[in-house]
Motif scaffolding. Sequence first.
Motif, short mmCIF file in Angstrom:
data_model
loop_
_atom_site.label_atom_id
_atom_site.label_comp_id
_atom_site.label_asym_id
_atom_site.label_seq_id
_atom_site.Cartn_x
_atom_site.Cartn_y
_atom_site.Cartn_z
N ALA A 48 0.89 -1.11 -0.06
CA ALA A 48 0.02 -0.04 -0.12
C ALA A 48 0.96 1.18 -0.13
CB ALA A 48 -1.07 0.01 1.19
N PRO A 49 0.49 2.41 -0.60
CA PRO A 49 1.19 3.57 -0.50
C PRO A 49 1.46 3.97 1.01
CG PRO A 49 -0.67 3.76 -2.14
CD PRO A 49 -0.66 2.59 -1.47
N PRO A 50 2.28 4.66 1.03
CA PRO A 50 2.83 4.93 2.59
C PRO A 50 1.82 6.12 3.06
CG PRO A 50 4.30 6.14 1.16
CD PRO A 50 3.63 5.16 0.54
N ALA A 51 1.39 6.97 2.42
CA ALA A 51 0.58 8.27 2.83
C ALA A 51 -0.53 7.88 3.39
CB ALA A 51 0.58 9.41 1.57
N ARG A 52 -1.04 8.61 4.60
CA ARG A 52 -2.24 8.02 5.22
C ARG A 52 -3.17 9.59 5.32
NH1 ARG A 52 -2.76 3.07 7.79
NH2 ARG A 52 -0.74 2.13 8.34
N ALA A 53 -4.21 9.62 5.22
CA ALA A 53 -4.87 10.75 5.67
C ALA A 53 -5.33 10.88 7.18
CB ALA A 53 -6.34 10.88 4.93
N ALA A 54 -5.23 12.11 7.81
CA ALA A 54 -5.18 12.17 9.26
C ALA A 54 -6.77 11.75 9.55
CB ALA A 54 -5.34 13.84 9.70
N ASP A 55 -6.68 10.78 10.57
CA ASP A 55 -7.91 10.37 11.15
C ASP A 55 -8.17 10.63 12.54
OD1 ASP A 55 -9.91 8.73 11.77
OD2 ASP A 55 -9.20 6.90 10.78
N GLY A 56 -9.28 11.81 12.80
CA GLY A 56 -9.38 11.93 14.18
C GLY A 56 -10.74 11.08 14.66
N ARG A 57 -10.93 10.09 14.03
CA ARG A 57 -11.95 9.18 14.77
C ARG A 57 -11.46 8.36 15.64
NH1 ARG A 57 -13.86 6.61 9.31
NH2 ARG A 57 -11.60 6.48 8.90
N THR A 58 -12.39 7.45 16.25
CA THR A 58 -12.40 6.51 17.35
C THR A 58 -12.95 5.21 17.07
OG1 THR A 58 -14.19 7.00 18.80
CG2 THR A 58 -11.89 8.37 19.23
N THR A 59 -12.17 4.21 17.39
CA THR A 59 -13.03 2.72 17.25
C THR A 59 -13.17 2.42 18.67
OG1 THR A 59 -11.79 2.60 15.07
CG2 THR A 59 -12.39 0.64 16.17
N ALA A 60 -14.41 1.59 18.70
CA ALA A 60 -14.73 0.89 20.16
C ALA A 60 -14.64 -0.70 19.54
CB ALA A 60 -16.48 1.39 20.13
N LEU A 61 -13.73 -1.03 20.12
CA LEU A 61 -13.60 -2.66 20.24
C LEU A 61 -14.02 -3.27 21.22
CD1 LEU A 61 -9.74 -2.85 18.63
CD2 LEU A 61 -11.98 -2.88 17.33
N MET A 62 -15.03 -4.28 21.04
CA MET A 62 -15.45 -5.22 21.89
C MET A 62 -14.20 -6.25 22.77
SD MET A 62 -18.23 -3.98 22.45
CE MET A 62 -17.73 -2.47 22.10
N ASP A 63 -14.61 -7.11 23.57
CA ASP A 63 -13.89 -7.99 24.58
C ASP A 63 -13.37 -8.88 23.77
OD1 ASP A 63 -12.98 -8.76 27.24
OD2 ASP A 63 -14.12 -10.58 26.46
N GLN A 64 -14.06 -9.49 22.72
CA GLN A 64 -13.49 -10.35 21.83
C GLN A 64 -12.15 -9.98 20.96
OE1 GLN A 64 -15.73 -11.49 18.46
NE2 GLN A 64 -14.98 -13.71 18.36
N SER A 65 -12.36 -8.81 20.54
CA SER A 65 -11.54 -7.97 19.81
C SER A 65 -10.09 -7.49 20.73
CB SER A 65 -11.96 -6.77 18.95
OG SER A 65 -12.99 -7.00 18.07
N ILE A 66 -10.41 -7.03 21.58
CA ILE A 66 -9.34 -6.83 22.61
C ILE A 66 -8.58 -7.96 22.96
CG2 ILE A 66 -8.57 -5.86 24.95
CD1 ILE A 66 -9.70 -3.74 23.11
N ALA A 67 -9.14 -9.23 23.10
CA ALA A 67 -8.35 -10.27 23.39
C ALA A 67 -7.45 -10.78 22.10
CB ALA A 67 -9.43 -11.62 23.72
N PHE A 68 -8.09 -10.42 21.09
CA PHE A 68 -7.30 -10.75 19.62
C PHE A 68 -6.15 -9.69 19.55
CE2 PHE A 68 -6.76 -10.56 14.97
CZ PHE A 68 -6.13 -11.87 14.84
N LEU A 69 -6.36 -8.45 19.85
CA LEU A 69 -5.02 -7.54 20.13
C LEU A 69 -3.94 -8.07 20.91
CD1 LEU A 69 -6.73 -3.95 19.69
CD2 LEU A 69 -5.91 -5.48 17.99
N LYS A 70 -4.23 -8.38 22.25
CA LYS A 70 -3.57 -8.99 23.16
C LYS A 70 -2.75 -10.33 22.67
CE LYS A 70 -6.21 -7.66 27.19
NZ LYS A 70 -6.98 -8.16 28.28
N THR A 71 -3.30 -11.11 21.72
CA THR A 71 -2.37 -12.34 21.16
C THR A 71 -1.58 -11.51 20.19
OG1 THR A 71 -4.00 -12.70 19.51
CG2 THR A 71 -4.49 -13.77 21.53
#
Length: 402
Positions: free
Chosen positions: A33-56
Amino acid sequence: MREFDIAIVGAGLAGSLAALALSDSGRSVALIAPPARAADGRTTALMDQSIAFLKTLGLWDDIAPQAAALETMQILDGTARLLRAPPVAFRSGEVGLNAFGYNIPNAPFIEALDARIAANGNIVRVANGVTVASSFENGVELVLDDGERVLARLVVGADGRKSKIRESAGIGVRTWSYPQAALVLNFSHDRPHGNVSTEFHTESGPFTQVPLPGRRSSLVWVLPPREATRLCGLSESALGQAVETRMQSMLGKVTVEGGAQNFPLSGMTADRFGKGRVALVGEAAHAFPPIGAQGLNLSLRDIMALKDLLQTAEPTAYDGIGDRFDRKRQADIRSRTLSVDLLNRSLLSDFLPVQFLRSAGLHLLSALGPLRSIVMREGIEPGGSFKAFRDTLRERVARKQA
């Protein structure tokens, strides 16, 4: 021509997470993918299952200081209609969790991902876009925008709603739009939020405040497009007053941080989510309004499913993984897309029977703890209520046999 076992095309949240998740599979991985990213002021709510995956993935410790716990999620009827629903509060303690999940600002989330990918010796970063993808018997050839050609045995399309990978694979899409736009911003406030997220149901759509660390919150305010544009044009002080008025000063004085972003609302689902040696994840496969914290959580389940398929497949077996992935993801994606669409349209409808059904449903959730528990578990993890019921039965049987 460079060759890889797996090429992930697209380096947004979904693509970057897919690259990290698949980098320990023993296969060579490229993130293209190209390196440039647009500024993103949004947030993301991740549920417990997703947080467990981030931990792995070893990511959670990098992200946790920027995240706020979602301990209570309440729904308030902010309409002036004849049939109004009672307040409903979902508390994580009712299902044995400290928090349903966490709200994470996208900018530091992406920074942490970029740093992890740069330090990961199993991921080759290719800073170019893809112009076309052609499938052959032994793999998929990707033509990059600088003319380079790359051969991958499996391609993961994570390149968004206008996915070149999806188009090149001949996979069609169904799209639809809503007479709405989402006004997105972050704000500080005088009173503590107590890790409570509040969603007002209004005639134009949901107005959803989600906690951030400290006395700060993020907001997704769904409005008619003209009204969203008008509010975007206000000064920060005037916009803060409008937000405070809409949420009935629940958090005291509101101060908008860094202005607002405005996004038209639409939906999209691919006709299929994989084909041959191609698998689609994230918004290359599905997209819908930011309602019910389902977007990236659904994308992470795409990645989990693909990771599981690759773990059970022979190291050199890639042909047909896309078709198996498609079958594995159909039920979850179709059901989530339908539920978000129905909820959003029910808020817009002036048809009294629809208003009655929405109001009656919230009355039942407010009054019936077991039903509320089922809904909470399904929101966190598909099949979660069935799993909890099964585990409870096993515990009871074990106690009787003891």
